[in-house]
Scaffold this motif. Structure first.
Motif, PDB file in Angstrom:
ATOM      1  N   LEU A 191      -3.006  23.024  -2.465  1.00  0.00           N
ATOM      2  CA  LEU A 191      -3.281  21.858  -3.293  1.00  0.00           C
ATOM      3  C   LEU A 191      -4.433  21.086  -2.679  1.00  0.00           C
ATOM      4  CD1 LEU A 191       0.259  20.432  -4.210  1.00  0.00           C
ATOM      5  CD2 LEU A 191      -1.167  22.051  -5.486  1.00  0.00           C
ATOM      6  N   GLN A 192      -5.388  20.732  -3.517  1.00  0.00           N
ATOM      7  CA  GLN A 192      -6.514  19.901  -3.090  1.00  0.00           C
ATOM      8  C   GLN A 192      -6.360  18.529  -3.725  1.00  0.00           C
ATOM      9  OE1 GLN A 192     -10.535  20.080  -4.906  1.00  0.00           O
ATOM     10  NE2 GLN A 192     -11.212  20.776  -2.882  1.00  0.00           N
ATOM     11  N   PHE A 193      -6.537  17.486  -2.926  1.00  0.00           N
ATOM     12  CA  PHE A 193      -6.366  16.120  -3.403  1.00  0.00           C
ATOM     13  C   PHE A 193      -7.705  15.401  -3.449  1.00  0.00           C
ATOM     14  CE2 PHE A 193      -1.858  16.405  -3.216  1.00  0.00           C
ATOM     15  CZ  PHE A 193      -1.559  17.160  -2.080  1.00  0.00           C
ATOM     16  N   GLU A 194      -7.960  14.728  -4.557  1.00  0.00           N
ATOM     17  CA  GLU A 194      -9.117  13.843  -4.671  1.00  0.00           C
ATOM     18  C   GLU A 194      -8.600  12.461  -5.039  1.00  0.00           C
ATOM     19  OE1 GLU A 194     -12.007  15.148  -7.438  1.00  0.00           O
ATOM     20  OE2 GLU A 194     -12.519  16.980  -6.344  1.00  0.00           O
ATOM     21  N   ILE A 195      -8.765  11.527  -4.137  1.00  0.00           N
ATOM     22  CA  ILE A 195      -8.367  10.144  -4.412  1.00  0.00           C
ATOM     23  C   ILE A 195      -9.520   9.446  -5.116  1.00  0.00           C
ATOM     24  CG2 ILE A 195      -7.780   7.934  -3.366  1.00  0.00           C
ATOM     25  CD1 ILE A 195      -6.323   9.520  -1.179  1.00  0.00           C
ATOM     26  N   ILE A 196      -9.214   8.865  -6.266  1.00  0.00           N
ATOM     27  CA  ILE A 196     -10.230   8.253  -7.112  1.00  0.00           C
ATOM     28  C   ILE A 196     -10.037   6.739  -7.107  1.00  0.00           C
ATOM     29  CG2 ILE A 196     -11.228   8.157  -9.432  1.00  0.00           C
ATOM     30  CD1 ILE A 196      -9.901  10.920  -9.919  1.00  0.00           C
ATOM     31  N   ASP A 197     -11.013   6.038  -6.558  1.00  0.00           N
ATOM     32  CA  ASP A 197     -10.975   4.581  -6.541  1.00  0.00           C
ATOM     33  C   ASP A 197     -11.506   4.060  -7.874  1.00  0.00           C
ATOM     34  OD1 ASP A 197     -11.049   1.896  -6.038  1.00  0.00           O
ATOM     35  OD2 ASP A 197     -12.650   1.997  -4.527  1.00  0.00           O
ATOM     36  N   THR A 198     -10.613   3.539  -8.711  1.00  0.00           N
ATOM     37  CA  THR A 198     -11.014   3.043 -10.027  1.00  0.00           C
ATOM     38  C   THR A 198     -11.615   1.642  -9.960  1.00  0.00           C
ATOM     39  OG1 THR A 198      -8.846   2.037 -10.463  1.00  0.00           O
ATOM     40  CG2 THR A 198      -9.138   4.366 -11.065  1.00  0.00           C
ATOM     41  N   GLY A 199     -11.499   1.008  -8.788  1.00  0.00           N
ATOM     42  CA  GLY A 199     -11.957  -0.368  -8.661  1.00  0.00           C
ATOM     43  C   GLY A 199     -10.945  -1.384  -9.144  1.00  0.00           C
ATOM     44  N   MET A 200      -9.809  -0.919  -9.643  1.00  0.00           N
ATOM     45  CA  MET A 200      -8.772  -1.808 -10.162  1.00  0.00           C
ATOM     46  C   MET A 200      -7.730  -2.075  -9.087  1.00  0.00           C
ATOM     47  SD  MET A 200      -6.412  -1.388 -13.597  1.00  0.00           S
ATOM     48  CE  MET A 200      -5.813   0.219 -13.094  1.00  0.00           C
ATOM     49  N   GLN A 201      -7.464  -3.345  -8.815  1.00  0.00           N
ATOM     50  CA  GLN A 201      -6.422  -3.722  -7.868  1.00  0.00           C
ATOM     51  C   GLN A 201      -5.155  -4.101  -8.630  1.00  0.00           C
ATOM     52  OE1 GLN A 201      -7.698  -6.706  -5.079  1.00  0.00           O
ATOM     53  NE2 GLN A 201      -9.319  -5.428  -4.219  1.00  0.00           N
ATOM     54  N   VAL A 202      -4.025  -3.561  -8.196  1.00  0.00           N
ATOM     55  CA  VAL A 202      -2.742  -3.825  -8.848  1.00  0.00           C
ATOM     56  C   VAL A 202      -1.724  -4.199  -7.777  1.00  0.00           C
ATOM     57  CG1 VAL A 202      -0.875  -2.888 -10.254  1.00  0.00           C
ATOM     58  CG2 VAL A 202      -3.239  -2.186 -10.692  1.00  0.00           C
ATOM     59  N   LYS A 203      -1.206  -5.410  -7.826  1.00  0.00           N
ATOM     60  CA  LYS A 203      -0.142  -5.794  -6.909  1.00  0.00           C
ATOM     61  C   LYS A 203       1.149  -5.092  -7.324  1.00  0.00           C
ATOM     62  CE  LYS A 203      -1.968 -10.363  -5.725  1.00  0.00           C
ATOM     63  NZ  LYS A 203      -1.695 -11.822  -5.719  1.00  0.00           N
ATOM     64  N   SER A 204       1.913  -4.647  -6.344  1.00  0.00           N
ATOM     65  CA  SER A 204       3.140  -3.909  -6.638  1.00  0.00           C
ATOM     66  C   SER A 204       4.087  -4.715  -7.506  1.00  0.00           C
ATOM     67  CB  SER A 204       3.844  -3.517  -5.332  1.00  0.00           C
ATOM     68  OG  SER A 204       3.054  -2.629  -4.584  1.00  0.00           O
ATOM     69  N   GLU A 205       4.213  -6.014  -7.222  1.00  0.00           N
ATOM     70  CA  GLU A 205       5.139  -6.841  -8.008  1.00  0.00           C
ATOM     71  C   GLU A 205       4.713  -6.934  -9.471  1.00  0.00           C
ATOM     72  OE1 GLU A 205       2.727  -9.786  -5.356  1.00  0.00           O
ATOM     73  OE2 GLU A 205       3.539  -7.745  -5.243  1.00  0.00           O
ATOM     74  N   ASP A 206       3.398  -6.926  -9.718  1.00  0.00           N
ATOM     75  CA  ASP A 206       2.911  -6.956 -11.101  1.00  0.00           C
ATOM     76  C   ASP A 206       3.199  -5.639 -11.807  1.00  0.00           C
ATOM     77  OD1 ASP A 206       1.956  -9.507 -10.668  1.00  0.00           O
ATOM     78  OD2 ASP A 206      -0.080  -8.857 -10.206  1.00  0.00           O
ATOM     79  N   ALA A 207       3.041  -4.535 -11.089  1.00  0.00           N
ATOM     80  CA  ALA A 207       3.324  -3.221 -11.674  1.00  0.00           C
ATOM     81  C   ALA A 207       4.804  -3.101 -12.028  1.00  0.00           C
ATOM     82  CB  ALA A 207       2.914  -2.113 -10.702  1.00  0.00           C
TER      83      ALA A 207
END
Length: 279
Positions: A191-207
């Protein structure tokens, strides 16, 4: 434009008698089931986590001091490092514990510098990874490695996982860790992983607040199949059972892939994504 990091696994660490430098890696959730919420208001989860040791990492540099001061600095002003920050409280607690464990050792202070590269509030566990790296580094310099895991959960539910790394099952709030076999490789494939930074910040409590809990927790059978695949060296079973309940909280986002040999998942609670290729 999204930033992309590809996984190229390696490990680097520098240590001397009075200084240590460690790499602090992100994690992804190969499976993430949200099973409900208890009377305290915290959510119960079941998750298979995997530490991605590759081209994206933070660096933690620690030097001991002759006085008792703790100096904590970061090259990213968005990272809280003040006296009331979780990171500083963890360091202070570690200092006090080390003194209790070995009163004759004259445990003093430390200067800690964090080079930050992992996106913040991105579902990659960067803050917890940083705390775990700092605790591991201080424990080695102060000679109190045996006591770290006992209190790590007090400073983040993902911190215990990062003390182990690798691949593991997280239960309860995610802090109860059972180590799992590494990703299968003996039968060919990877398995190859590519982490993609979308520029969006999401606080866990909001999610969590956006979730409809009635729709969550329906994929636990997939998690069981994934764990069985890890234990039986079946990489295909791991790949076919990738899932994340938090994707229901961001219905406008695009996940999945038209390519049968790859999948795109939300990273943790977001907002980064991860592209996983079956090679």
């Amino acid at each position: 434009m999204h930033k992309v990091w590809r996984s190229v696994c390696y490990r680097w660490i520098m240590r001397s008698k009075h200084a240590i430098s460690l790499l602090s890696y992100p994690k992804i959730n190969l499976a993430l089931d949200i099973l409900g919420r208890d009377e305290s208001g915290y959510h119960i989860v079941q998750t298979v986590m995997h530490e991605v040791r590759g081209g994206l990492y933070d660096e933690v540099q620690i030097e001991t001091r002759d006085d008792e001061k703790i100096l904590l600095r970061c090259d990213n002003s968005e990272v809280p490092v003040g006296s009331e920050s979780v990171m500083m409280r963890a360091v202070r607690y570690m200092q006090q514990l080390a003194r209790r464990e070995d009163a004759a050792a004259q445990i003093r202070g430390a200067t800690i510098f964090l080079k930050k590269r992992i996106p913040i509030a991105a579902g990659l566990g960067g803050g917890s990874s940083n705390i775990a790296a700092i605790l591991k580094g201080l424990a080695q310099l102060w000679g109190v490695e045996d006591c770290v895991f006992d209190f790590a959960r007090e400073f983040g539910c993902d911190v215990p996982f990062f003390l182990f790394g690798g691949t593991a099952l997280g239960e309860h709030y995610g802090e109860k860790i059972t180590t799992l076999p590494p990703l299968p490789s003996s039968k060919g494939g990877a398995l190859q992983f590519e982490i993609i930074d979308t520029g969006m910040q999401v606080k866990s409590e909001d999610a969590y607040a956006r979730l409809d809990l009635k729709k969550c927790g329906s994929n636990t059978a997939m998690t069981e199949k994934m764990i069985a695949g890890l234990k039986s060296d079946d990489l295909r079973a791991v790949f076919e059972n990738l899932h994340n309940d938090f994707e229901m909280a961001l219905p406008g986002e695009i996940y999945g892939s038209q390519n049968p040999a790859e999948k795109i998942l939300l990273a943790g609670s977001g907002g980064s994504k991860v592209r996983i290729r079956y090679l």
